[in-house]
Design an enzyme around this catalytic site. Sequence first.
Site, PDB file in Angstrom:
ATOM      1  N   TYR A 185      31.651  37.156  36.573  1.00  0.00           N
ATOM      2  CA  TYR A 185      32.398  36.141  37.327  1.00  0.00           C
ATOM      3  C   TYR A 185      33.682  35.804  36.568  1.00  0.00           C
ATOM      4  O   TYR A 185      33.651  35.336  35.425  1.00  0.00           O
ATOM      5  CB  TYR A 185      31.528  34.910  37.480  1.00  0.00           C
ATOM      6  CG  TYR A 185      31.963  33.922  38.523  1.00  0.00           C
ATOM      7  CD1 TYR A 185      31.449  33.976  39.810  1.00  0.00           C
ATOM      8  CD2 TYR A 185      32.848  32.894  38.223  1.00  0.00           C
ATOM      9  CE1 TYR A 185      31.811  33.046  40.775  1.00  0.00           C
ATOM     10  CE2 TYR A 185      33.226  31.960  39.173  1.00  0.00           C
ATOM     11  CZ  TYR A 185      32.706  32.043  40.452  1.00  0.00           C
ATOM     12  OH  TYR A 185      33.071  31.115  41.400  1.00  0.00           O
ATOM     13  N   TYR A 190      38.801  36.280  45.853  1.00  0.00           N
ATOM     14  CA  TYR A 190      37.895  35.261  45.340  1.00  0.00           C
ATOM     15  C   TYR A 190      37.053  34.727  46.485  1.00  0.00           C
ATOM     16  O   TYR A 190      37.495  33.897  47.276  1.00  0.00           O
ATOM     17  CB  TYR A 190      38.685  34.125  44.692  1.00  0.00           C
ATOM     18  CG  TYR A 190      37.823  32.977  44.207  1.00  0.00           C
ATOM     19  CD1 TYR A 190      36.915  33.158  43.165  1.00  0.00           C
ATOM     20  CD2 TYR A 190      37.912  31.715  44.782  1.00  0.00           C
ATOM     21  CE1 TYR A 190      36.118  32.120  42.722  1.00  0.00           C
ATOM     22  CE2 TYR A 190      37.122  30.658  44.336  1.00  0.00           C
ATOM     23  CZ  TYR A 190      36.227  30.865  43.309  1.00  0.00           C
ATOM     24  OH  TYR A 190      35.434  29.835  42.862  1.00  0.00           O
TER      25      TYR A 190
END
Length: 396
Positions: free
Chosen positions: A297, A348
Amino acid sequence: MKDRTAVVGVGATPYYRRGRSVPQTAMELAGKATIAALEDAGLTVDDLDGFALYSMGFDTSLFAQWLGVPDVKFTAQLTGGGGGAAGSVGLASAAIVAGMADCVVSVMTLQQAASRFGASFAPRGTPGATYSAPPSPEGNFIQPSGLMGPGQMFAVLAQRQMHLYGTTREHFAEVAISTRENARRRETALMRDELTLDRYFDARMISDPLCLYDFCLECDGAVAVVTTSIERARDLRHPPAVVMASAHGGAGRWGQAITWMGMPDEYFASSGHRDVAKRLWEMAGVGPDAVDVALLYDHFTPMVIMQLEDYGFCGIGEGGAFVADGNIRWPNGSLPVNTHGGNLSEAYIIGMTHVKEAVEQIRGTAVNQVEGATVALATGGPASIPTSSLLLRSDR
């Protein structure tokens, strides 16, 4: 739970720059991604009977009605924010192993037309926006210090990492540049132009030491993955991506770490993943040496470096040197990282693109395929608890 379930379908909408998915609705995007994931698996909405969500989720009852799901046997979500991305598949697996559902979708949909995700802790926003924090004692405590959004908060952790271990902005740049190189080969990526070291250092500083290219993108879109039992998975369209392990949570004193900055110094300059990593490896029965590709991430570049340390790919404080040596580069690094372009350069969608890429790497169909990859790690967070991780393997 080990080896008893598998991810069998992945689907996504196109990715959009912030606000440009309108007039579609966020729920519409979720529906398109879910149907695409079911079709990818060779399934239909009649097979779907569970929802495993995260980061505030959405109205499952309305979503099931829209899709026409005949029987919802399981619906639940992890608390927190993006830290639950990988863990949502673990939640799906737990439901299936417990006999509560047979076919569970994990889906994330994001539309930022009304408010900016990056201003989530700011005191003002468009009237009616749902992700702009109202005044509160907590907000009034941190905002005078300039901690108005995640970027400022993660900059504090990055500063501490640099102070303790000598990590440099060149190390952050290597994360940004290597990730951009991966995105440049993908048609789905929003950012495909070359990012050089000069360009990185010429970019405006947003929150020292984080410049423009240390921040993830602001996007709209949706990604879904479908999980079912390993027995059923072997009869479906694609080779199953077997769930070796999944864990979520974190150190209790990490808590709302990035908003309070009150965690112990021992793991202040960390990703908050250490406890989760330990449980992941214990469940899987393997260690970091088994991983062929890591989808970490990456809302901010320093957090990739800190995750490399917390998952044991290098020692604590050695993440900067690890990336500087080219280890995270595709295709020749010892551990290619974010081969899809990540949150920094592809899109994203709050971490769900990482899970999708992990599945494609295990199938052997990724654009930037790691040769012979059989084990893939995907993570969610750093963020307020829970952070999470997912370890997938091939069924070969």
